[in-house]
Design an enzyme around this catalytic site. Structure first.
Site, PDB file in Angstrom:
ATOM      1  N   ASP A 167       0.772  -1.248   0.000  1.00  0.00           N
ATOM      2  CA  ASP A 167       0.000   0.000   0.000  1.00  0.00           C
ATOM      3  C   ASP A 167       0.806   1.303   0.000  1.00  0.00           C
ATOM      4  OD1 ASP A 167      -1.796  -2.041   0.441  1.00  0.00           O
ATOM      5  OD2 ASP A 167      -2.833  -1.056   2.076  1.00  0.00           O
ATOM      6  N   GLU A 396       1.695  -9.344  11.658  1.00  0.00           N
ATOM      7  CA  GLU A 396       1.402  -8.986  10.270  1.00  0.00           C
ATOM      8  C   GLU A 396       2.709  -8.750   9.511  1.00  0.00           C
ATOM      9  OE1 GLU A 396      -1.025  -5.471   9.875  1.00  0.00           O
ATOM     10  OE2 GLU A 396      -1.365  -5.801   7.730  1.00  0.00           O
TER      11      GLU A 396
HETATM   12  C1  DGY Z   1      -5.879  -1.584   4.260  1.00  0.00           C
HETATM   13  O1  DGY Z   1      -6.992  -1.159   4.528  1.00  0.00           O
HETATM   14  O2  DGY Z   1      -4.865  -1.357   4.895  1.00  0.00           O
HETATM   15  C2  DGY Z   1      -5.738  -2.511   3.149  1.00  0.00           C
HETATM   16  O3  DGY Z   1      -4.428  -2.893   2.942  1.00  0.00           O
HETATM   17  C3  DGY Z   1      -6.323  -1.987   1.893  1.00  0.00           C
HETATM   18  O4  DGY Z   1      -6.567  -3.122   1.165  1.00  0.00           O
END
Ligand code: DGY
Length: 425
Positions: A167, A396
């Site tokens: 992201d 994560e």
């Molecule tokens: C988030 O909301 O962090 C996700 O990675 C978007 O898919």
């Protein structure tokens, strides 16, 4: 690891998978991600297959049950109502029978399905489930090249950073500058209620994520228009390598199941993509880089996306160079593979995709390097991954310098990857 320790670690991983299992799909983790995510699910299926093959197939079937009529497989399926996540279905407003997001994610399904099929203990079940998925995955691959490679160059662009799965990578920073923030509707983030804000993307990045979402929504989520209408069009080597690998794997699977048309189409896509990947190579960095399609320039950002390219059957020379990159990074960070180069002052060792280690990425790089004859470097990556689990649990992601756990906890795909690493070690 002793075999007792292996068994115990796998049992702990299975516990995480079971905790996040909603029956027909898994959530990535409680709180932070309460729905089904596309690439999470496909990689998670590999872990599920370890103890329940039918359930593993169902994970992917559930995802594809929400494929759009044009072939796109969305990145989130909002199966249930939950206000703990933003942006929810009320923001996306894609109008699907079960609400979904309006963008996609890395195409790991073709790879995952082939792997499930090859390893299946129940061959009859596997053949039936794989045969049903084949045309759907093929339609998704076709969708990618038709909608995200409008000039037929052999490489697809992402039009939103969330599509890459990475992201807030440093890769997007320059191109992201062109995304405005005026007119973004007021919003309240939920992610920072569940995870430390210092581990998450910034407000400025969220504003731009939201601007793009609103822009695509204003165009009616019409994929025929979105690519050209997006101020953000980036060709990510990791994303393309996953798609190329998935095309090659789907071709093999289709061949095995006697579906020669699907086999041929996907073989061609993979071949064209592999040839086009050369455009992304940087001698200066010794790895692949992203290409900003709106400027036509490579992006000066040596992130893990360019190393993830090892997942596709790239030329031997390139695989050797990527193995050398990982060895170099291993000398700079205590744990590999950091999502960004520690030599770059922009590295942020704790913030999401700007430095931390992710086990799914490690898994795909290790898999590609093993196939490319660099099992030594792959084993090093595997060892780092298992060290992180032992020291910091099923997080994560992890700090590459200290090994500390980051982001959400009890994470599904991390657990699935641990099972994979241990069964392959
Ligand atoms: C988030 O909301 O962090 C996700 O990675 C978007 O898919």
């Amino acid at each position: 690891m002793t075999s007792l320790a292996v068994d115990e670690t796998i049992a702990r991983a299975v516990e995480v998978l079971r905790e996040n299992d909603q029956g027909a799909y898994t959530i990535p983790t409680k709180g932070l991600y309460p729905f089904q995510w596309n690439w999470d699910s496909c990689l998670t299926a590999l872990g599920l297959a370890h103890y329940d093959e039918a359930r593993a197939w169902t994970e992917i079937d559930t995802l594809f049950a929400h494929q759009w009529p044009d072939g796109m497989v969305p990145h989130i399926i909002f199966h249930v109502w939950n206000d703990g996540y933003f942006p929810g279905p009320d923001v996306w407003r894609t109008g699907r029978p079960t609400e979904t997001s309006g963008i996609t994610q890395p195409a790991v399904a073709g790879f995952a399905v082939r792997r499930l099929f090859d390893r299946a203990r129940d061959k009859t079940l596997a053949a039936a489930r794989a045969r049903a998925l084949l045309p759907k995955i093929d339609a998704w691959h076709r969708w990618f090249y038709e909608n995200r490679d409008p000039k037929g160059e052999g490489l697809v662009a992402i039009i939103h950073p969330w599509e890459s799965g990475r992201d807030n990578s440093i890769d997007w920073d320059d191109a992201f500058e062109r995304v405005p923030t005026e007119g973004v509707e007021p919003y309240t983030r939920r992610d920072t209620l569940h995870a430390d804000p210092a581990h998450r993307p910034t407000k400025e990045q969220y504003d731009r994520y939201l601007w793009l979402l609103q822009h695509f929504r204003s165009l009616g989520w019409d994929n025929a228009r979105l690519h050209d209408a997006s101020p953000f069009q980036v060709v990510d080597p990791g994303f393309n390598a996953i798609l190329i690998r998935a095309c090659a794997d789907l071709a093999d699977l289709a061949e095995a199941l006697g579906e020669s048309k699907i086999a041929e189409a996907n073989r061609d896509r993979a071949q064209k993509g592999l040839t086009a990947m050369e455009r992304l190579w940087s001698d200066a960095h010794g790895q692949y880089l992203c290409l900003d399609r709106t400027t036509g320039q490579l992006i000066d950002s040596a992130s893990v996306g360019g190393i993830l390219a090892a997942f596709a059957a790239i030329p031997e020379l390139r695989a050797a160079a990527l193995a050398a990159r990982v060895e170099h990074l291993a000398g700079r960070a205590r744990y590999v593979v950091p999502s960004h180069d520690p030599d770059d002052p922009r590295l942020d060792a704790k913030r999401y995709w700007r430095g931390p280690v992710w086990l799914v990425v490690n898994y795909m790089i290790a898999d590609g390097l093993t196939a490319g004859g660099r099992g030594d470097v792959a084993r090093r990556i595997t060892q780092s991954s298992l060290d992180l689990i032992r020291e910091s649990g099923f997080a994560e992601y992890y700090d590459p310098l200290t090994g500390g756990p980051l982001g959400g906890g009890r994470f599904t795909w991390t657990a699935a990857m641990v099972i994979e690493f241990l069964r392959r070690a």
